[in-house]
Design a protein around this motif. Structure first.
Motif, PDB file in Angstrom:
ATOM      1  N   GLY A  88     -53.066  -5.342  51.306  1.00 46.84           N
ATOM      2  CA  GLY A  88     -53.921  -4.215  50.920  1.00 46.84           C
ATOM      3  C   GLY A  88     -55.293  -4.298  51.534  1.00 46.84           C
ATOM      4  N   TYR A  89     -55.811  -5.511  51.681  1.00 43.45           N
ATOM      5  CA  TYR A  89     -57.133  -5.697  52.271  1.00 43.45           C
ATOM      6  C   TYR A  89     -57.117  -5.322  53.752  1.00 43.45           C
ATOM      7  CZ  TYR A  89     -61.786  -7.728  52.722  1.00 43.45           C
ATOM      8  OH  TYR A  89     -63.145  -7.908  52.914  1.00 43.45           O
ATOM      9  N   TRP A  93     -65.676   0.088  48.961  1.00 44.71           N
ATOM     10  CA  TRP A  93     -65.544  -0.186  47.530  1.00 44.71           C
ATOM     11  C   TRP A  93     -64.144  -0.696  47.176  1.00 44.71           C
ATOM     12  CZ3 TRP A  93     -61.814   2.142  44.685  1.00 44.71           C
ATOM     13  CH2 TRP A  93     -61.236   3.319  45.199  1.00 44.71           C
ATOM     14  N   SER A  94     -63.102  -0.178  47.892  1.00 45.53           N
ATOM     15  CA  SER A  94     -61.742  -0.637  47.590  1.00 45.53           C
ATOM     16  C   SER A  94     -61.524  -2.066  48.062  1.00 45.53           C
ATOM     17  CB  SER A  94     -60.720   0.292  48.234  1.00 45.53           C
ATOM     18  OG  SER A  94     -60.813   0.229  49.650  1.00 45.53           O
ATOM     19  N   LYS A  95     -62.154  -2.399  49.225  1.00 45.50           N
ATOM     20  CA  LYS A  95     -62.023  -3.780  49.701  1.00 45.50           C
ATOM     21  C   LYS A  95     -62.754  -4.733  48.769  1.00 45.50           C
ATOM     22  CE  LYS A  95     -61.278  -2.716  54.581  1.00 45.50           C
ATOM     23  NZ  LYS A  95     -59.861  -3.112  54.497  1.00 45.50           N
ATOM     24  N   GLY A 110     -62.457  -8.740  44.547  1.00 40.37           N
ATOM     25  CA  GLY A 110     -62.657  -9.138  43.158  1.00 40.37           C
ATOM     26  C   GLY A 110     -61.347  -9.493  42.475  1.00 40.37           C
ATOM     27  N   CYS A 111     -60.297  -8.707  42.743  1.00 38.78           N
ATOM     28  CA  CYS A 111     -58.974  -9.009  42.185  1.00 38.78           C
ATOM     29  C   CYS A 111     -58.471 -10.360  42.671  1.00 38.78           C
ATOM     30  CB  CYS A 111     -57.975  -7.915  42.562  1.00 38.78           C
ATOM     31  SG  CYS A 111     -58.280  -6.331  41.749  1.00 38.78           S
ATOM     32  N   SER A 112     -58.722 -10.630  43.974  1.00 39.73           N
ATOM     33  CA  SER A 112     -58.327 -11.927  44.524  1.00 39.73           C
ATOM     34  C   SER A 112     -59.055 -13.060  43.815  1.00 39.73           C
ATOM     35  CB  SER A 112     -58.610 -11.957  46.027  1.00 39.73           C
ATOM     36  OG  SER A 112     -58.329 -13.226  46.563  1.00 39.73           O
ATOM     37  N   ALA A 113     -60.349 -12.822  43.539  1.00 41.20           N
ATOM     38  CA  ALA A 113     -61.126 -13.848  42.830  1.00 41.20           C
ATOM     39  C   ALA A 113     -60.575 -14.095  41.438  1.00 41.20           C
ATOM     40  CB  ALA A 113     -62.591 -13.418  42.747  1.00 41.20           C
ATOM     41  N   LEU A 149     -63.371  -7.183  57.646  1.00 37.90           N
ATOM     42  CA  LEU A 149     -62.356  -8.194  57.927  1.00 37.90           C
ATOM     43  C   LEU A 149     -62.952  -9.601  57.993  1.00 37.90           C
ATOM     44  CD1 LEU A 149     -60.141  -6.393  60.596  1.00 37.90           C
ATOM     45  CD2 LEU A 149     -59.674  -6.735  58.167  1.00 37.90           C
ATOM     46  N   LEU A 150     -64.294  -9.683  58.127  1.00 40.15           N
ATOM     47  CA  LEU A 150     -64.912 -11.008  58.138  1.00 40.15           C
ATOM     48  C   LEU A 150     -64.726 -11.735  56.801  1.00 40.15           C
ATOM     49  CD1 LEU A 150     -68.246 -10.305  60.040  1.00 40.15           C
ATOM     50  CD2 LEU A 150     -66.216 -11.474  60.889  1.00 40.15           C
ATOM     51  N   ASP A 151     -64.480 -10.961  55.730  1.00 38.98           N
ATOM     52  CA  ASP A 151     -64.246 -11.591  54.424  1.00 38.98           C
ATOM     53  C   ASP A 151     -62.791 -11.998  54.229  1.00 38.98           C
ATOM     54  OD1 ASP A 151     -66.861 -11.425  53.535  1.00 38.98           O
ATOM     55  OD2 ASP A 151     -66.611  -9.370  52.815  1.00 38.98           O
ATOM     56  N   LEU A 152     -61.907 -11.606  55.171  1.00 40.45           N
ATOM     57  CA  LEU A 152     -60.496 -11.938  55.033  1.00 40.45           C
ATOM     58  C   LEU A 152     -60.242 -13.446  54.942  1.00 40.45           C
ATOM     59  CD1 LEU A 152     -57.591 -10.962  54.884  1.00 40.45           C
ATOM     60  CD2 LEU A 152     -57.515 -10.997  57.401  1.00 40.45           C
ATOM     61  N   PRO A 153     -60.913 -14.287  55.769  1.00 38.18           N
ATOM     62  CA  PRO A 153     -60.683 -15.739  55.615  1.00 38.18           C
ATOM     63  C   PRO A 153     -60.981 -16.251  54.212  1.00 38.18           C
ATOM     64  CG  PRO A 153     -61.829 -15.299  57.668  1.00 38.18           C
ATOM     65  CD  PRO A 153     -61.800 -14.001  56.918  1.00 38.18           C
TER      66      PRO A 153
END
Length: 778
Positions: free
Chosen positions: A45-46, A53-55, A60-63, A240-244
């Motif tokens: 989804g990411y 806002w959705s990312k 947040g859901c991942s956290a 996408l930089l937050d993907l890692p």
């Protein structure tokens, strides 16, 4: 006493848990797979095109998901170093919250632009603490390892300064704090990676640790990307930089949930823990290569030169410290290994090998006239009672206390060593009188009460004394023979060796050898003694008793060979043979009409058998093979089995009750008798020891004790059997006291199955005739 055979909560060996969570706890792979699948969906989804806002919501859901996984995994698996995993959980949550907040504060120009950094740095600190604890828990973080981590840190600091911090500082209008923070995050990741590499090299291979390494590598990639972005003057980039970081959080959660967390910690199988191992040297070499690259690629300014010089000097100093520390550590390890090879680990006294060496060394020395080398062989009287009754921890405490007392008594006069178990040796150079005086002092010292953590105990000692005339081994054997003579003479005394004692030791060895052959050949037999219903005189059951007729020498008393079965461990094999033969005999008697369905078979059970988790299943199989129901089997246990409330023993006892088997406490009143034991254990019967039955007609205190046991048992719903009944007077006294069952020579001695069957028929017919006569008179 309730006869419900249900096992109390917590007796299945598992930690206390809510019943509704048991299915999840029993399926760790299913929980782990569900988490991984959910994490994959979040990452997918990411990756899909969507607004910021959705990312942020997915992040947040991942956290939340990762935090929940780490919390559940740490709570459910109870891994080694739980605090480390709780710190990792807290750190992951803080870092993910910081990553969620960062996109919304990056473009601000006030202090709000730094709002995400305290959260992220707090998370890094928690993770650092967790990784340090984790490494220490797995025997990592020795001084040379810390040096390796610091060398890698110096390298990372120089690379970060050259390529991230200084280029960002040169950007006009760029705050210094932002530039420093941009270079700090990759540096911290490098430290984390070094700690985890140490963990992988030190601990045994574990999937959870490997997942952690993958998570840190992803965090390093993410932080380097942000640092590169900052060095180019940009404060934000693609989402996408937050993907890692999303992937890293998923891996950390997967690590905490992985079933390998349940595995007990074991030493590493490889040689990676050694400071000079090829793996560690490879890691160190890579660090130095990176440092060389950092120095060569440094800029030409004075600041670059000073930074490179300081980093090189720090690395060289760390390498020197590492080398010295590794050499010293190696020397310490060798000293420890040498000490362990010659000393007992529990008491730090010389072990048997060192005692033998000491004896031979003393023998070759020149002694004054009238002096020679004496060996005192000491064995504790009553140690097994303490060890079995209060547990091995209490036994170890007692051994250490006695060792210290022996050292205090022998200081300046003799060398004290521990041979094995509760056996000690003292090596003295002096006269025979001095050896005897030392033995006397040792006896007085040992018998003084010893205060343990749970109770106070009193033990004595038996000491054998022998001169070292022909060598160390011969001296120990002679002193050992004298010690056994001291035990046979009543214990708590010393005996001087005589040549005739060698024959006694030889006889004991022959007895054990013959007993082993008898067990292997099935030469032990079973005799049966009636247990009678006292009011009616009708046989209610029999007790199976082990007998041994030694070839050429005749019957051997069970008092002599049964303890030998216990010592050699043969009792478990023999116990199952007796159980199988006895239950089969009961089935044959039923088929022949000798006994009815209410008749029971009583069989003794060793404490060793109660420590076998599979014992109830073995009993169930024996009953099924013979076609006998569990209620027809009465298993007799000793009081010592109940003193140590071992969880496994409780589980086995409740498993036997679940089969319907009765449980009787044998020789009640001679050991640790306590009402609390009868209430906690699922026993159904007590057997009053023969020593109280013998004296109950002459000694009022014995009669009072039997009366108290009967009243207590009746209140708890237990049956009572009196052992050793030999006279009609004893039988009548027991009947008046309300004791229901009796066993003894009054009704018959232990006999083979055929003769016992005749005895049972005769007794049953006689009891029936008396009853019919009484009915006719009535």
């Amino acid at each position: 006493m309730a006869t419900d055979a249900t096992t109390p909560a917590g007796e299945d060996g598992s930690r206390p848990r809510a019943r509704r969570l048991q299915p999840l706890l029993q399926c760790p792979w299913a929980v782990w797979g569900a988490f991984v699948a959910t994490s994959v969906l979040l990452v997918a989804g990411y990756l899909l095109p969507s607004p910021q806002w959705s990312k942020s919501l997915l992040l947040g859901c991942s956290a939340v998901l990762s935090a929940a996984a780490m919390t559940w995994g740490t709570w459910a698996h109870r891994p080694h170093a739980q605090r480390a995993w709780w710190l990792l959980t807290a750190g992951t949550v803080l870092m993910l919250v910081g990553a969620t907040v960062r996109p919304w504060v990056t473009d601000r120009t006030d202090l709000g632009q730094y709002l995400a950094d305290p959260l992220t740095l707090g998370g890094y600190l928690c993770c650092a603490g967790g990784l340090v604890r984790l490494a220490r828990a797995h025997s990592g973080l020795r001084r040379e390892v810390v040096c390796d981590v610091l060398v890698l840190t110096v390298t990372g600091a120089l690379l970060s300064l050259n390529h991230f911090v200084l280029p960002a500082v040169d950007i006009p209008g760029r705050p210094l704090a932002v530039s420093v923070l941009a270079g700090t995050y990759p540096l911290v990741d490098v430290v984390f990676l070094a700690l985890l590499v140490d963990l992988l090299l030190t601990a045994a291979r574990r999937a959870s640790h490997q997942l952690l390494v993958g998570a840190i590598v992803l965090m390093l990639v993410g932080d380097v990307c942000y640092a590169v972005l900052g060095a180019r003057g940009e404060l934000s980039g693609s989402p996408l930089l937050d993907l890692p970081f999303v992937l890293a959080a998923a891996l950390i959660g997967a690590a905490a949930l992985h079933p390998s967390q349940r595995v007990q910690v074991v030493p590493a199988a490889g040689g990676g823990a050694h400071p000079w191992s090829p793996l560690r040297l490879t890691v160190l070499a890579l660090s130095l290569v990176l440092l060389l690259v950092a120095v060569v690629t440094s800029g030409r300014t004075a600041l670059h030169h000073w930074a490179a010089l300081l980093a090189t000097a720090a690395a060289l100093a760390l390498l020197l410290v590492r080398a010295v520390s590794a050499v010293n550590a190696h020397a310490r390890v060798q000293a420890v290994l040498l000490r362990r090879a010659s000393h007992d680990p529990l008491t730090d006294l010389p072990n048997r090998t060192e005692v033998l060496r000491t004896i031979d060394e003393c023998r070759v020395q020149r002694h004054p006239a009238g002096h020679q080398v004496w060996v005192l062989y000491l064995d504790l009287d009553g140690f097994k009672r303490v060890n079995d009754g209060w547990g091995h921890q209490a036994g170890d405490q007692l051994i250490r206390a006695v060792a210290q007392r022996l050292q205090d008594e022998a200081r300046g006069r003799a060398v004290v060593g521990r041979l094995a178990g509760d056996e000690f040796a003292l090596v003295l150079t002096g006269t025979q009188q001095q050896a005897c005086d030392l033995a006397e002092g040792v006896l007085d010292l040992v018998v003084t009460p010893v205060r343990l953590s749970t109770t106070e105990v009193v033990v004595s000692a038996s000491v054998g004394i022998a001169p070292a005339l022909y060598g160390a081994s011969d001296a120990l054997q002679s002193a050992d023979a004298a010690m056994y003579r001291a035990k046979a003479a009543g214990r708590n005394q010393w005996v001087l060796f005589e040549e005739s004692m060698r024959r006694d030791v030889s006889q004991d060895v022959e007895l054990e050898l013959d007993l082993r052959h008898a067990v292997a050949d099935g030469a032990l037999s079973v005799a049966f003694q009636p247990i009678v219903d006292i009011p009616t005189g009708r046989p209610a059951g029999v007790e199976a008793l082990l007998r041994w007729d030694r070839p050429l020498l005749g019957p051997v008393s069970p008092v002599r060979f049964v303890p030998l079965l216990e010592e050699t461990g043969l009792v478990t094999v023999v116990g199952m043979q007796v159980l199988r033969e006895s239950v089969a005999q009961l089935a044959r008697w039923r088929a022949e009409g000798v006994v009815d369905e209410t008749f029971f078979m009583s069989v003794n059970v060793s404490p060793r058998q109660l420590l076998d988790a599979g014992f109830p299943d073995a009993v169930a199989q024996v009953l099924a093979e013979a076609g006998v129901e569990g209620r027809a089997l009465l298993l007799e246990i000793t009081e010592s089995s109940m003193v140590q409330e071992d969880e496994l023993t409780l589980k086995v006892l409740y498993g036997l009750r679940a089969l319907g088997c009765g449980l009787a406490v044998d020789d009640f009143g001679t050991g640790y008798s306590a009402l609390s034991y009868l209430r906690r254990f699922p026993v159904t019967r007590v057997k009053v020891d023969r020593s109280f039955v013998d004296g109950m007609c002459e000694d009022p205190s014995d009669a009072a004790l039997v009366r108290a046991v009967e009243a207590m048992s009746r209140a708890l719903g237990l049956s009572v059997t009196a052992e050793g009944v030999e006279t009609a007077e004893q039988r009548d006294a027991l009947h008046e006291l309300g004791v229901r069952y009796g066993q003894g020579w009054l009704w018959g001695r232990p006999e083979p199955a055929e003769r016992c069957a005749v005895l049972l028929r005769t007794a049953r017919e006689g009891a029936d005739a008396l009853r019919e006569g009484a009915d006719a008179v009535g």
